[in-house]
Motif scaffolding. Structure first.
Motif, PDB file in Angstrom:
ATOM      1  N   ARG A 502      31.022   6.227 -23.581  1.00 37.53           N
ATOM      2  CA  ARG A 502      31.845   5.659 -22.514  1.00 37.53           C
ATOM      3  C   ARG A 502      31.984   4.160 -22.739  1.00 37.53           C
ATOM      4  O   ARG A 502      31.211   3.543 -23.474  1.00 37.53           O
ATOM      5  N   ALA A 503      32.966   3.604 -22.081  1.00 38.44           N
ATOM      6  CA  ALA A 503      33.196   2.165 -22.226  1.00 38.44           C
ATOM      7  C   ALA A 503      32.106   1.381 -21.519  1.00 38.44           C
ATOM      8  O   ALA A 503      31.514   1.833 -20.544  1.00 38.44           O
ATOM      9  N   SER A 504      31.826   0.198 -22.022  1.00 41.60           N
ATOM     10  CA  SER A 504      30.809  -0.636 -21.415  1.00 41.60           C
ATOM     11  C   SER A 504      31.240  -1.084 -20.022  1.00 41.60           C
ATOM     12  O   SER A 504      32.413  -1.357 -19.767  1.00 41.60           O
ATOM     13  N   SER A 505      30.281  -1.159 -19.109  1.00 47.83           N
ATOM     14  CA  SER A 505      30.586  -1.555 -17.742  1.00 47.83           C
ATOM     15  C   SER A 505      30.585  -3.067 -17.566  1.00 47.83           C
ATOM     16  O   SER A 505      30.706  -3.562 -16.460  1.00 47.83           O
ATOM     17  N   GLY A 506      30.447  -3.810 -18.643  1.00 46.57           N
ATOM     18  CA  GLY A 506      30.438  -5.263 -18.562  1.00 46.57           C
ATOM     19  C   GLY A 506      29.073  -5.859 -18.856  1.00 46.57           C
ATOM     20  O   GLY A 506      28.919  -7.076 -18.840  1.00 46.57           O
ATOM     21  N   ASN A 507      28.069  -5.006 -19.132  1.00 43.43           N
ATOM     22  CA  ASN A 507      26.731  -5.493 -19.455  1.00 43.43           C
ATOM     23  C   ASN A 507      26.544  -5.726 -20.948  1.00 43.43           C
ATOM     24  O   ASN A 507      25.444  -6.064 -21.371  1.00 43.43           O
ATOM     25  N   HIS A 508      27.589  -5.496 -21.728  1.00 41.00           N
ATOM     26  CA  HIS A 508      27.498  -5.660 -23.178  1.00 41.00           C
ATOM     27  C   HIS A 508      28.609  -6.569 -23.665  1.00 41.00           C
ATOM     28  O   HIS A 508      29.685  -6.646 -23.060  1.00 41.00           O
ATOM     29  N   VAL A 509      28.329  -7.222 -24.777  1.00 39.15           N
ATOM     30  CA  VAL A 509      29.318  -8.054 -25.460  1.00 39.15           C
ATOM     31  C   VAL A 509      29.516  -7.486 -26.859  1.00 39.15           C
ATOM     32  O   VAL A 509      28.532  -7.215 -27.569  1.00 39.15           O
ATOM     33  N   TRP A 510      30.786  -7.288 -27.229  1.00 35.11           N
ATOM     34  CA  TRP A 510      31.113  -6.743 -28.544  1.00 35.11           C
ATOM     35  C   TRP A 510      31.701  -7.845 -29.412  1.00 35.11           C
ATOM     36  O   TRP A 510      32.461  -8.690 -28.943  1.00 35.11           O
ATOM     37  N   GLU A 511      31.349  -7.811 -30.689  1.00 36.01           N
ATOM     38  CA  GLU A 511      31.924  -8.752 -31.650  1.00 36.01           C
ATOM     39  C   GLU A 511      31.975  -8.084 -33.008  1.00 36.01           C
ATOM     40  O   GLU A 511      31.200  -7.155 -33.304  1.00 36.01           O
ATOM     41  N   LEU A 512      32.903  -8.557 -33.826  1.00 35.82           N
ATOM     42  CA  LEU A 512      33.044  -8.009 -35.168  1.00 35.82           C
ATOM     43  C   LEU A 512      31.906  -8.503 -36.052  1.00 35.82           C
ATOM     44  O   LEU A 512      31.619  -9.697 -36.105  1.00 35.82           O
ATOM     45  N   ALA A 513      31.257  -7.574 -36.734  1.00 40.59           N
ATOM     46  CA  ALA A 513      30.159  -7.917 -37.635  1.00 40.59           C
ATOM     47  C   ALA A 513      30.683  -7.989 -39.071  1.00 40.59           C
ATOM     48  O   ALA A 513      31.447  -7.123 -39.505  1.00 40.59           O
ATOM     49  N   ARG A 514      30.289  -9.017 -39.774  1.00 42.66           N
ATOM     50  CA  ARG A 514      30.710  -9.167 -41.165  1.00 42.66           C
ATOM     51  C   ARG A 514      29.850  -8.305 -42.082  1.00 42.66           C
ATOM     52  O   ARG A 514      28.655  -8.127 -41.824  1.00 42.66           O
ATOM     53  N   PRO A 515      30.442  -7.789 -43.166  1.00 37.42           N
ATOM     54  CA  PRO A 515      29.640  -6.971 -44.097  1.00 37.42           C
ATOM     55  C   PRO A 515      28.486  -7.746 -44.716  1.00 37.42           C
ATOM     56  O   PRO A 515      27.493  -7.138 -45.150  1.00 37.42           O
TER      57      PRO A 515
END
Length: 557
Positions: A502-515
């Motif tokens: 499920r989608a995060s309820s706002g308690n998480h932060v997503w960011e692109l991770a570099r290889p």
């Protein structure tokens, strides 16, 4: 075979399969993305971070076979669910909340104050700017409250360029079309068989092609390349999507109801795009041919038949005026708007190009649940995982030369008002900037893999099934979770899943991770882990289906 010393030769080692390639093959066979995108998810409460691999979502089989196959399967489901609907796919909007109504009322008050101040003639620019800023803030709050669209289509605060309007009078060489009163429905007529009493609601599978540019052989290559009209073929491909829009407009006008469609665009062997369209409901074939013959699209652009600047004699960019000038005289070239103004002022002006369909119109009636319906759905999705240029790969030298000539014809054809090729014809492109050069436009229409067609490959009307691709994906996920007996709102299941349910309820932060980040495992390791997770999920799903024979055998991946 080992040598007498117990070692293998270099040739034998080179013949052994490469472990990395085998891992990709296994991942492809198990429906796992071979180009996963790594995202870093950070828990704001605990500070814990983890790497989550999500599929790349590519629609091309040449990039990721698993994702492309999944996308094609979803498109097939979308086509099947909307083609033979017996009831109107209507959605009743929810009533607005008090908060939403309040924000709209505040927006109305600020708009009225802004217009009153502007019409007084003694408005302070700072006051108008402040009200414009307040209107933008109200619009943002309206969107955040959960309302769709905009409260006002055109803001009085934005000074936009007036839209150019041309006469809608039909061309003299185009036949007239009948027009029926519009009925507010999207479902076709139902017919009853007097003998059996069964009710049928047929639909149509229509194929439309462009006109001929010269005689071609069975492999699609022209009989006489010197007389084959490559310029018209290139321009027709560039504006084919507009022609399809005009056909749908005329189809609805003649049919008398809001015809819904699912269409795909693919090339013929001669490399000209053609259209396969599944329409809900049916109309007489004679009227379809009449509609196709009367459908055209006029491109009102400046003339681009004769090049003004060629070779190295190209317009230069003047940094001071931010305009392109003649390299010999230094005269500023006409801007795009000036060129259109000159075209509007010319009473004898002719359109830059007129694109039409050819005489071949194929229409086939299809009944819901028949073998023809399933065959047509498969045909619609046949080439969706390939680029336009990959649908019919060149196998002979004649086919290669045919592709080369078409690509060369597309190289200097203007594809849009912003195309840099307009400099070749003495006109500055719209929003011109430094570094533009004819023949080097970055639009995908000029690329070999697209062959001039830069539009969408799948065309779906809004009321086809009343579902977006995200809705169809959600339906599949819901089916899998219900089959496995998993509650997506349970945090325990979400923590153990390879991909969040499920989608995060706002308690998480997503960011692109570099290889290259230290917490990102190598790609081969991530592939093996994804294959293991896929095999585990498949075994769970197979076990659940064995215990419950009523479960529909639908693909979950």
């Amino acid at each position: 075979m080992p040598t007498p010393t117990g070692k293998t030769t270099r040739a034998e080692r080179q013949a052994q399969p490469l472990a990395r390639e085998v891992a990709e093959q296994v991942a492809t066979d198990k429906g796992v993305c071979i180009r996963p995108v790594s995202l870093r998810r950070t828990d704001l409460a605990t500070g814990r971070t983890e790497i989550v691999d999500v599929p790349c979502g590519s629609t091309l089989e040449s990039r990721c076979p698993a994702c492309a196959k999944r996308k094609r399967s979803i498109r097939r489901s979308q086509c099947e669910q909307g083609w033979h609907l017996a009831e109107e796919p209507t959605v009743t909007p929810d009533d607005p909340s008090e908060v939403q109504r309040a924000w709209v009322e505040r927006r109305a008050m600020v708009t009225a104050e802004r217009d009153r101040l502007a019409e007084s003639g003694a408005a302070d620019p700072d006051q108008v700017a402040a009200l414009d800023s307040a209107i933008a803030d109200r619009d943002a709050e309206i969107t955040a409250s959960g309302l769709r669209g905009s409260a006002s289509r055109g803001s009085s605060s934005s000074a936009s360029t007036p839209r150019r309007v041309r006469s809608t009078k039909r061309r003299q060489d185009a036949p007239d079309l009948p027009k029926r009163p519009m009925v507010r429905r999207t479902v076709g007529r139902a017919f009853e068989d007097p003998a059996s009493g069964r009710t049928f609601r047929p639909s149509l599978f229509v194929t439309l092609t462009l006109d001929s540019y010269g005689r071609v052989r069975s492999d699609g290559t022209p009989v006489d390349p010197t007389s084959y009209d490559y310029r018209r073929a290139a321009r027709d491909a560039l504006h084919f999507s507009k022609l399809v829009d005009r056909f749908v407009q005329n189809l609805r006008r003649v049919a008398g109801f809001d015809v819904q469609y699912f269409a795909t665009v693919e090339p013929q062997r001669r490399l000209a795009p053609h259209l396969h369209m599944a329409t809900r409901g049916t109309i007489p074939r004679a009227e379809l041919r009449q509609i196709a013959a009367a459908t055209y699209h006029q491109v009102w652009w400046p003339n681009a038949d004769k090049a003004v600047y060629t070779g190295e004699n190209l317009p230069a960019f003047d940094e001071e005026t931010a305009n392109y000038v003649d390299p010999a005289t230094g005269e500023v070239l006409p801007t795009w708007e000036q060129a259109l103004d000159a075209l509007d002022a010319d009473p004898d002006a002719e359109p830059f190009h007129v694109v039409r369909f050819g005489p071949q119109v194929d229409a086939k009636g299809v009944i819901a649940g028949s073998q023809d319906a399933d065959r047509c759905v498969r045909y619609l999705a046949k080439y969706l995982t390939k680029d336009v240029g990959e649908c019919h790969p060149a196998e002979t030298d004649a086919q290669e030369r045919h592709v080369d000539r078409l690509v060369e014809a597309l190289r200097f054809e203007p594809c849009s008002p912003r195309c840099s090729n307009w400099l070749r014809y003495g006109i500055q492109p719209q929003n011109a900037k430094a570094g533009m050069r004819p023949g080097c436009c970055r639009s995908k229409a000029h690329k070999r893999e697209h062959l001039g067609y830069a539009g969408r490959r799948v065309l779906v009307s809004r009321k086809w099934s009343n579902k977006t691709l995200a809705d169809h994906k959600a339906d599949r996920l819901t089916w899998v979770l219900e089959t496995l007996g998993i509650d997506p709102n349970n945090d325990d299941h979400d923590q153990g899943a390879a991909v969040p349910l499920r989608a995060s309820s706002g308690n998480h932060v997503w960011e692109l991770a570099r290889p290259t980040d230290p917490d990102v495992p190598p790609r081969e390791h991530r592939l093996l882990r994804a294959v293991g997770d896929a095999l585990h999920r498949r075994s769970q799903l197979d076990s659940a289906r064995q215990h419950d024979p009523s479960v529909t055998p639908e693909r979950a991946t």
